[in-house]
Scaffold this motif. Structure first.
Motif, short mmCIF file in Angstrom:
data_model
loop_
_atom_site.label_atom_id
_atom_site.label_comp_id
_atom_site.label_asym_id
_atom_site.label_seq_id
_atom_site.Cartn_x
_atom_site.Cartn_y
_atom_site.Cartn_z
N LYS A 19 0.84 -1.20 0.00
CA LYS A 19 0.00 0.00 0.00
C LYS A 19 0.87 1.25 0.00
O LYS A 19 0.59 2.21 -0.71
N ARG A 20 1.95 1.23 0.79
CA ARG A 20 2.85 2.37 0.85
C ARG A 20 3.51 2.61 -0.51
O ARG A 20 3.63 3.75 -0.98
N GLN A 21 3.92 1.52 -1.17
CA GLN A 21 4.54 1.64 -2.49
C GLN A 21 3.54 2.21 -3.50
O GLN A 21 3.90 3.05 -4.34
N GLN A 22 2.28 1.76 -3.42
CA GLN A 22 1.26 2.29 -4.33
C GLN A 22 1.04 3.78 -4.09
O GLN A 22 0.91 4.56 -5.04
N GLU A 23 1.01 4.17 -2.81
CA GLU A 23 0.83 5.59 -2.49
C GLU A 23 2.01 6.41 -3.01
O GLU A 23 1.82 7.51 -3.54
N LEU A 24 3.22 5.88 -2.86
CA LEU A 24 4.39 6.59 -3.36
C LEU A 24 4.34 6.73 -4.88
O LEU A 24 4.66 7.79 -5.43
N GLN A 38 1.62 6.72 -6.74
CA GLN A 38 0.56 7.68 -7.06
C GLN A 38 1.06 9.11 -6.86
O GLN A 38 0.76 10.01 -7.66
N GLU A 39 1.82 9.33 -5.79
CA GLU A 39 2.37 10.67 -5.52
C GLU A 39 3.37 11.06 -6.61
O GLU A 39 3.38 12.21 -7.07
N ARG A 40 4.19 10.11 -7.05
CA ARG A 40 5.16 10.40 -8.12
C ARG A 40 4.43 10.78 -9.41
O ARG A 40 4.79 11.76 -10.08
N GLN A 69 2.53 14.94 -13.22
CA GLN A 69 1.43 15.64 -13.88
C GLN A 69 1.48 17.14 -13.56
O GLN A 69 1.26 17.97 -14.46
N LEU A 70 1.76 17.45 -12.29
CA LEU A 70 1.87 18.86 -11.91
C LEU A 70 3.02 19.54 -12.67
O LEU A 70 2.88 20.67 -13.14
N LYS A 71 4.13 18.82 -12.78
CA LYS A 71 5.29 19.36 -13.49
C LYS A 71 4.95 19.59 -14.97
O LYS A 71 5.32 20.61 -15.56
N ALA A 72 4.23 18.63 -15.56
CA ALA A 72 3.84 18.77 -16.98
C ALA A 72 2.91 19.96 -17.16
O ALA A 72 3.06 20.73 -18.14
#
Length: 130
Positions: free
Chosen positions: A65-70, A72-74, A79-82
């Motif tokens: 779950k932690r890896q999935q959250e990381l 998703q955050e990446r 997307q924000l950077k784009a």
């Protein structure tokens, strides 16, 4: 007294016949109340192994779950950077259209843009730093 002795002998013989039957039923009853023998070490080992496996499974689920959250955050950061780059491209195009190439800023920018592959890329970098 002879009759009393006979009667006593009969009672004793009956008692001797009944007594072993009662002892057997008592021992059967007593056996049913005897607590089971302590559990074997292998049972405890198996139980501990199951508990360890449960904890390992829960830890793996938490880590997943932690890896999935990381991840998703990446993705969200990318997307924000784009979007930021898109917005900067629009601003850079507008700025390039407005800048006078013969002004001091325009001349400075021409020199600055020489180290970039395009004027748009140079303008994006210029606007990003300002």
């Amino acid at each position: 007294m002879d009759s009393i002795d006979k009667l006593l002998a009969e009672l004793q013989s009956e008692y001797k016949e009944v007594q072993p039957q009662q002892q057997q039923s008592k021992s059967a009853t007593a056996k049913s109340f005897i607590p089971p023998p302590p559990k074997s070490a292998s049972f405890i080992d198996n139980l501990l192994a199951e508990v360890k496996a449960d904890f390992a499974e829960k830890d793996a689920a938490v880590e997943s779950k932690r890896q999935q959250e990381l991840e998703q955050e990446r993705v969200r950061q990318e997307q924000l950077k784009a979007k930021e780059i898109e917005a900067l491209q629009v601003q850079a195009k507008e700025w390039l259209a407005k800048v006078d190439p013969l002004s001091s800023e325009g001349l400075w920018f021409e020199r600055f843009a020489e180290s970039y592959s395009s004027k748009l890329e140079a303008a994006i970098e210029y606007l990003r730093s300002n």
